[in-house]
Design a protein around this motif. Structure first.
Motif, PDB file in Angstrom:
ATOM      1  N   THR A  49       0.868  -1.195   0.112  1.00  0.00           N
ATOM      2  CA  THR A  49      -0.208   0.045   0.033  1.00  0.00           C
ATOM      3  C   THR A  49       0.805   1.247  -0.037  1.00  0.00           C
ATOM      4  OG1 THR A  49      -1.616  -1.103   1.177  1.00  0.00           O
ATOM      5  CG2 THR A  49      -1.729   1.420   1.306  1.00  0.00           C
ATOM      6  N   ILE A  50       1.869   1.166   0.903  1.00  0.00           N
ATOM      7  CA  ILE A  50       2.992   2.505   0.818  1.00  0.00           C
ATOM      8  C   ILE A  50       3.367   2.499  -0.410  1.00  0.00           C
ATOM      9  CG2 ILE A  50       5.022   3.336   1.803  1.00  0.00           C
ATOM     10  CD1 ILE A  50       3.909   1.910   4.450  1.00  0.00           C
ATOM     11  N   ALA A  51       3.881   1.455  -1.134  1.00  0.00           N
ATOM     12  CA  ALA A  51       4.453   1.459  -2.366  1.00  0.00           C
ATOM     13  C   ALA A  51       3.445   2.153  -3.407  1.00  0.00           C
ATOM     14  CB  ALA A  51       4.935  -0.028  -2.966  1.00  0.00           C
ATOM     15  N   SER A  52       2.401   1.649  -3.582  1.00  0.00           N
ATOM     16  CA  SER A  52       1.502   2.408  -4.263  1.00  0.00           C
ATOM     17  C   SER A  52       1.250   3.658  -4.146  1.00  0.00           C
ATOM     18  CB  SER A  52       0.018   1.505  -4.184  1.00  0.00           C
ATOM     19  OG  SER A  52      -0.955   2.041  -5.111  1.00  0.00           O
ATOM     20  N   GLN A  53       1.139   4.275  -2.699  1.00  0.00           N
ATOM     21  CA  GLN A  53       0.949   5.500  -2.554  1.00  0.00           C
ATOM     22  C   GLN A  53       2.040   6.475  -3.001  1.00  0.00           C
ATOM     23  OE1 GLN A  53       0.213   5.035   1.553  1.00  0.00           O
ATOM     24  NE2 GLN A  53      -2.131   4.883   1.229  1.00  0.00           N
ATOM     25  N   ARG A  54       3.277   5.890  -2.813  1.00  0.00           N
ATOM     26  CA  ARG A  54       4.540   6.593  -3.546  1.00  0.00           C
ATOM     27  C   ARG A  54       4.264   6.705  -5.021  1.00  0.00           C
ATOM     28  NH1 ARG A  54       9.709   3.817  -0.080  1.00  0.00           N
ATOM     29  NH2 ARG A  54       9.099   4.760   1.925  1.00  0.00           N
ATOM     30  N   VAL A  55       3.891   5.750  -5.691  1.00  0.00           N
ATOM     31  CA  VAL A  55       3.639   5.837  -6.983  1.00  0.00           C
ATOM     32  C   VAL A  55       2.554   6.927  -7.357  1.00  0.00           C
ATOM     33  CG1 VAL A  55       2.763   4.735  -9.001  1.00  0.00           C
ATOM     34  CG2 VAL A  55       4.551   3.505  -7.742  1.00  0.00           C
ATOM     35  N   GLU A  56       1.525   7.117  -6.624  1.00  0.00           N
ATOM     36  CA  GLU A  56       0.493   7.880  -6.782  1.00  0.00           C
ATOM     37  C   GLU A  56       1.021   9.389  -6.409  1.00  0.00           C
ATOM     38  OE1 GLU A  56      -4.016   8.503  -5.559  1.00  0.00           O
ATOM     39  OE2 GLU A  56      -2.890   7.247  -4.336  1.00  0.00           O
ATOM     40  N   ALA A  57       1.954   9.572  -5.267  1.00  0.00           N
ATOM     41  CA  ALA A  57       2.340  10.850  -4.940  1.00  0.00           C
ATOM     42  C   ALA A  57       3.202  11.290  -6.195  1.00  0.00           C
ATOM     43  CB  ALA A  57       3.180  10.853  -3.806  1.00  0.00           C
ATOM     44  N   ARG A  58       3.746  10.520  -6.832  1.00  0.00           N
ATOM     45  CA  ARG A  58       4.952  10.985  -7.949  1.00  0.00           C
ATOM     46  C   ARG A  58       4.271  11.085  -9.104  1.00  0.00           C
ATOM     47  NH1 ARG A  58      10.897   8.738  -8.895  1.00  0.00           N
ATOM     48  NH2 ARG A  58      11.343   9.963 -10.860  1.00  0.00           N
ATOM     49  N   TYR A  59       3.373  10.373  -9.455  1.00  0.00           N
ATOM     50  CA  TYR A  59       2.758   9.988 -11.064  1.00  0.00           C
ATOM     51  C   TYR A  59       1.101  10.497 -10.996  1.00  0.00           C
ATOM     52  CZ  TYR A  59       6.979   7.612 -12.036  1.00  0.00           C
ATOM     53  OH  TYR A  59       8.410   7.414 -12.373  1.00  0.00           O
ATOM     54  N   GLY A  60       0.447  10.343  -9.771  1.00  0.00           N
ATOM     55  CA  GLY A  60      -0.749  11.090  -9.790  1.00  0.00           C
ATOM     56  C   GLY A  60      -1.749  10.019  -9.841  1.00  0.00           C
ATOM     57  N   PHE A  61      -1.527   8.733  -9.919  1.00  0.00           N
ATOM     58  CA  PHE A  61      -2.273   7.623  -9.795  1.00  0.00           C
ATOM     59  C   PHE A  61      -1.571   6.414  -9.087  1.00  0.00           C
ATOM     60  CE2 PHE A  61       0.174   7.746 -14.061  1.00  0.00           C
ATOM     61  CZ  PHE A  61       0.737   6.487 -13.686  1.00  0.00           C
ATOM     62  N   PRO A  62      -2.319   5.470  -8.284  1.00  0.00           N
ATOM     63  CA  PRO A  62      -1.797   4.456  -7.728  1.00  0.00           C
ATOM     64  C   PRO A  62      -1.498   3.561  -8.526  1.00  0.00           C
ATOM     65  CG  PRO A  62      -4.157   4.437  -7.556  1.00  0.00           C
ATOM     66  CD  PRO A  62      -3.925   5.710  -8.194  1.00  0.00           C
ATOM     67  N   CYS A  63      -0.607   2.390  -7.883  1.00  0.00           N
ATOM     68  CA  CYS A  63       0.200   1.295  -8.824  1.00  0.00           C
ATOM     69  C   CYS A  63      -0.756   0.266  -8.698  1.00  0.00           C
ATOM     70  CB  CYS A  63       1.567   1.138  -8.232  1.00  0.00           C
ATOM     71  SG  CYS A  63       2.333  -0.055  -9.429  1.00  0.00           S
ATOM     72  N   SER A  64      -1.493  -0.100 -10.142  1.00  0.00           N
ATOM     73  CA  SER A  64      -2.272  -1.214 -10.178  1.00  0.00           C
ATOM     74  C   SER A  64      -1.499  -2.557 -10.158  1.00  0.00           C
ATOM     75  CB  SER A  64      -3.098  -1.105 -11.375  1.00  0.00           C
ATOM     76  OG  SER A  64      -2.026  -0.985 -12.539  1.00  0.00           O
ATOM     77  N   ARG A  65      -0.240  -2.387 -10.599  1.00  0.00           N
ATOM     78  CA  ARG A  65       0.505  -3.666 -10.546  1.00  0.00           C
ATOM     79  C   ARG A  65       0.690  -3.974  -9.009  1.00  0.00           C
ATOM     80  NH1 ARG A  65       6.191  -4.512 -13.564  1.00  0.00           N
ATOM     81  NH2 ARG A  65       6.121  -6.775 -12.996  1.00  0.00           N
ATOM     82  N   ALA A  66       1.107  -3.219  -7.896  1.00  0.00           N
ATOM     83  CA  ALA A  66       1.201  -3.392  -6.465  1.00  0.00           C
ATOM     84  C   ALA A  66       0.167  -3.964  -6.004  1.00  0.00           C
ATOM     85  CB  ALA A  66       1.736  -2.106  -5.821  1.00  0.00           C
TER      86      ALA A  66
END
Length: 95
Positions: A49-66
């Motif tokens: 969840t943290i990993a996905s949130q980091r992607v979202e903070a950087r790219y504007g969308f959560p990481c569906s792969r995570a």
């Protein structure tokens, strides 16, 4: 964003490669260690969840792969839920 792969060994001995879009996995798991199934699930949920949130903070969308990886981990873990002493080993990290 640095991604990483890690290998787990399920209670039946099956090995599976897993993915995280962030190195945060290293904050939760140690290669060569095994974890009670419930703890492994809790830590996987938190880390991915943290990993996905980091992607979202950087790219504007959560990481569906995570989130897909988390769903896979939860699905496999359910097959071992009847075994109170089930443990999952984290075998390797590959950056």
């Amino acid at each position: 964003m640095p991604e990483m792969r890690f290998t787990v060994r399920w209670p039946d001995g099956t090995r599976e490669g897993c993915y995280s879009p962030s190195l945060v996995i290293k904050d939760y798991f140690r290669p060569g260690e095994s974890y009670p199934l419930a703890d492994f699930l809790t830590m996987s949920r938190e880390a991915l969840t943290i990993a996905s949130q980091r992607v979202e903070a950087r790219y504007g969308f959560p990481c569906s792969r995570a989130m897909g990886q988390l769903a896979r981990i939860e699905a496999v873990a359910r097959t071992f839920s009847a075994f109170p002493n089930a443990r999952v080993a984290v075998e390797t990290f590959d950056a």
